[in-house]
Design a protein around this motif. Sequence first.
Motif, PDB file in Angstrom:
ATOM      1  N   GLN A 392       0.812  -1.213   0.000  1.00 46.82           N
ATOM      2  CA  GLN A 392       0.000   0.000   0.000  1.00 46.82           C
ATOM      3  C   GLN A 392       0.849   1.269   0.000  1.00 46.82           C
ATOM      4  O   GLN A 392       0.523   2.240  -0.674  1.00 46.82           O
ATOM      5  N   ASP A 444      -3.414 -10.956  -0.524  1.00 45.36           N
ATOM      6  CA  ASP A 444      -3.069  -9.528  -0.572  1.00 45.36           C
ATOM      7  C   ASP A 444      -2.085  -9.257  -1.703  1.00 45.36           C
ATOM      8  O   ASP A 444      -2.222  -8.280  -2.455  1.00 45.36           O
ATOM      9  N   TYR A 448      -2.990  -6.787  -4.941  1.00 43.46           N
ATOM     10  CA  TYR A 448      -2.299  -5.511  -5.119  1.00 43.46           C
ATOM     11  C   TYR A 448      -1.357  -5.502  -6.314  1.00 43.46           C
ATOM     12  O   TYR A 448      -1.015  -4.435  -6.826  1.00 43.46           O
ATOM     13  N   MET A 616      -9.428  -3.955  10.446  1.00 44.83           N
ATOM     14  CA  MET A 616     -10.134  -4.535   9.294  1.00 44.83           C
ATOM     15  C   MET A 616     -11.608  -4.752   9.626  1.00 44.83           C
ATOM     16  O   MET A 616     -12.496  -4.418   8.836  1.00 44.83           O
ATOM     17  N   ARG A 619     -13.481  -1.549   9.899  1.00 42.12           N
ATOM     18  CA  ARG A 619     -13.778  -1.041   8.553  1.00 42.12           C
ATOM     19  C   ARG A 619     -14.978  -1.765   7.962  1.00 42.12           C
ATOM     20  O   ARG A 619     -15.886  -1.144   7.389  1.00 42.12           O
ATOM     21  N   GLU A 620     -15.002  -3.101   8.089  1.00 43.82           N
ATOM     22  CA  GLU A 620     -16.111  -3.884   7.542  1.00 43.82           C
ATOM     23  C   GLU A 620     -17.441  -3.497   8.180  1.00 43.82           C
ATOM     24  O   GLU A 620     -18.488  -3.565   7.542  1.00 43.82           O
ATOM     25  N   SER A 675      -2.750   0.867   6.517  1.00 43.50           N
ATOM     26  CA  SER A 675      -3.804   0.091   5.861  1.00 43.50           C
ATOM     27  C   SER A 675      -5.178   0.683   6.124  1.00 43.50           C
ATOM     28  O   SER A 675      -6.021   0.756   5.220  1.00 43.50           O
ATOM     29  N   GLN A 678      -5.731   3.846   4.084  1.00 47.60           N
ATOM     30  CA  GLN A 678      -5.945   3.625   2.655  1.00 47.60           C
ATOM     31  C   GLN A 678      -7.263   2.904   2.371  1.00 47.60           C
ATOM     32  O   GLN A 678      -8.017   3.305   1.484  1.00 47.60           O
ATOM     33  N   SER A 679      -7.551   1.838   3.126  1.00 50.11           N
ATOM     34  CA  SER A 679      -8.717   1.021   2.792  1.00 50.11           C
ATOM     35  C   SER A 679     -10.019   1.574   3.341  1.00 50.11           C
ATOM     36  O   SER A 679     -11.087   1.323   2.778  1.00 50.11           O
ATOM     37  N   ARG A 685     -10.069  -0.450  -1.946  1.00 48.57           N
ATOM     38  CA  ARG A 685      -9.663  -1.845  -1.758  1.00 48.57           C
ATOM     39  C   ARG A 685      -9.792  -2.581  -3.086  1.00 48.57           C
ATOM     40  O   ARG A 685     -10.846  -2.514  -3.722  1.00 48.57           O
ATOM     41  N   PHE A 694     -11.687  -2.153  -8.264  1.00 47.70           N
ATOM     42  CA  PHE A 694     -11.517  -1.814  -6.853  1.00 47.70           C
ATOM     43  C   PHE A 694     -12.779  -1.152  -6.327  1.00 47.70           C
ATOM     44  O   PHE A 694     -13.506  -0.462  -7.054  1.00 47.70           O
TER      45      PHE A 694
END
Length: 759
Positions: A392, A444, A448, A616, A619-620, A675, A678-679, A685, A694
Amino acid sequence: FMARRTFDLTTIPDDCTIRIGAESYYILYVNGFEAGRGPVRGNRRRNFYDSRNLSPWLRSGRNIIAVLVHSPNVPTFTTTAGSPYLWIDAPAPLPSTNASWEVLTSEAWRDDVPLFTLQTGFMELLDYNRYPTGWQIGADSAVGWTKPTDCVTGKELFARDVPDMARTVVYPDEISNVTVVPALKDPADPEVAVLTRDEEHGQAPAGLFFAFSRILQPEQAPAVVTPLAEDDGLSVVFGFKQIVSGYFRLEATAPAGTIIDIAYDEELENGRVKGFRAETGAKYKTVDRYIADGIRREYGSTVLEKGFRYVQVTFRNVKDPVLVHGVSAIDIYYPFTRFAAFQSNDYLLNKVYDTCVKTMVNCTTDTFTDCPWRERSFWVNDMIVENAVALQAFGDSRINARCLRLALSNYREDGLIPGVCPDVDEEWQILIPTNLFMILMLEDYLMYTGDLDTTKELMPDMARILETFRGWEDWDGLVVPPEKLWNFFDWSYELNDLSFNGKKCAPLNWLYCWVLSVYDRLCEYCGLPHDAAETCTRLTRIATACDQTFYDEKRDLYADWIEADGSLSQTTGQLGHALAIMSGYLPEKRRRMAMAALDREDTLKPELYLHSFVFMAMRECGLAEQALARIRRYWGRIIRLGLPAICEGGVHQFGKKAFWDAGSMCHGFGTSPISFAQSALLGVRPVAPGFSEFVFEPQSGDLEEVRGSVLTPGGDIKIYWLREQDKLNIELTVPEGTTAICGGKNYSTGSYKFQIDVK
């Protein structure tokens, strides 16, 4: 040992590229000039060679190639012991290694010395009075040069797979302390680190602090160390603004017999470098010793790279003045050339991001390394964070591919890979979750980079790992690995005297469920046989067993493990709930519970390391505001203290006092805010290999404005958003060969402006 070969050239040949390899380290000289160092680290099965063009140093007439080789002959976390060797393959008329060379095992370096650290190798105790000065050009008077013999290395030799490291000269910015130490009682005692820790320090004569401050300016005259009363020694601490990963250099003219001790650390304790830390039982003796011969020299590590922010130099046995001409360091790191950008209206968050980037640079050399100071080791488990973060932040996938191959080729006969590479072949080094992490890392990497060839190459290794786990399944499909192996997830457990070893535990089984679904996707991408319907049925069965086995109705949480008596553990962590969410098979009736568990104060928080999984899951679940609060609390503390890198410990313990007084102050596994930025905050993503597609779903949290870029194989995705009440005003640039998916709408190559609802 030293090796050399003299040869004549009438003309410089068109092809001057040699291939050179050694066990375990070499420095190559051509006509007295340093022409390269290497090789990159290998493992129990493979070593690497370099290709070096010698033309800049060759001349018509007499030439000499000379090589210094260091082989510790015991396994460490940076080299697997093998037969000491030097191998050079050169085009005629340049000399390849054969019986015409001459070799010398030098007695200038003592070999009855303690380990600097178990992970890196031995301390250096070098007596220049016994050093064959001029050996690189054949001008020494040493006796004992002999003809070499052939050896069998027992390893495959591969071409170097990453570029040479970048090298930057940096200078200290402060003299942190100048003190007097007692006269040295036993110059032959190699326990220099114990002496450095235990000896008393007294006030130095007036003027010495100023004298040493002068050499912070390279153009100033030398600092002079004069003999002190009663043969006392003088100790000077140099401080750098940054963490240095490389070599410290003290240029000095010192009378023969002067002893110069050099101690390294990242933090001072009572104004001095501690030098010896044994609280973990691992004994970190981070001091080297050099004995001067009256010649102007550079003192500092000859071969092994060191990590430091502070360096303590102690001059002992000073009979006549010592002239210190200059002090510097050579910072060595992977030559990243592209950097993703992130800026927001929150200055603290921006500093966290930038410090994470600097930390990753500090912790990337020929592999991802856990820390510069204590270990310099490639801990494969750390790569679950470092692999994604490096892709990333930098977009150079060569180091990622190398690390994946190196780790997977280091497998044992049972099919598992050790948690550190290379390893010292002990059972505790098999980290159970790390083997499953490899499959997440490979996905990953594929997403990427789009590198399907490397992915296909490594898929048999993934199948081998899963076959071992299949053998540990019970009737419900849950895995219970052997107790002799280390079921290590995150330091939050060990730092609280907790362990998963030999237990049926929720985090491992939710991870297993997630990994099996990822493996099925990888099979689809690679065109390998798989049955998606059968996998879904199997994973539903495993997830149901997880739910029934670990759910604690009284606390409305998943317990972390099952006790020996069959009861649920009283420990429950955020990590297990994060993995349950990420598995994709968490029963819907438990989703609200698992989301709440991510931020409950009565659940065990992971250390900085596996906060990556918590972020993560946040974020989800759209919990950006909660994640930002966590980053500001724990990572923000590092920034507010003015530290130059992300520490190893920052939640349950902090800084140098963490990890039994041996905590690293620069640790790559703590960089997951990159991460998340960015995500989640930039909202990008990849959902197809190489960003061919993406998702663009920015979450604002409590931020008002964000700008940044995401590196892809086809170019940079550029994002800017500004909050206006319940809307985000978006500016999005989609590079060639990619498609953005936002709110059910596709955006092909081009630049766009639009609005979306705040998330």
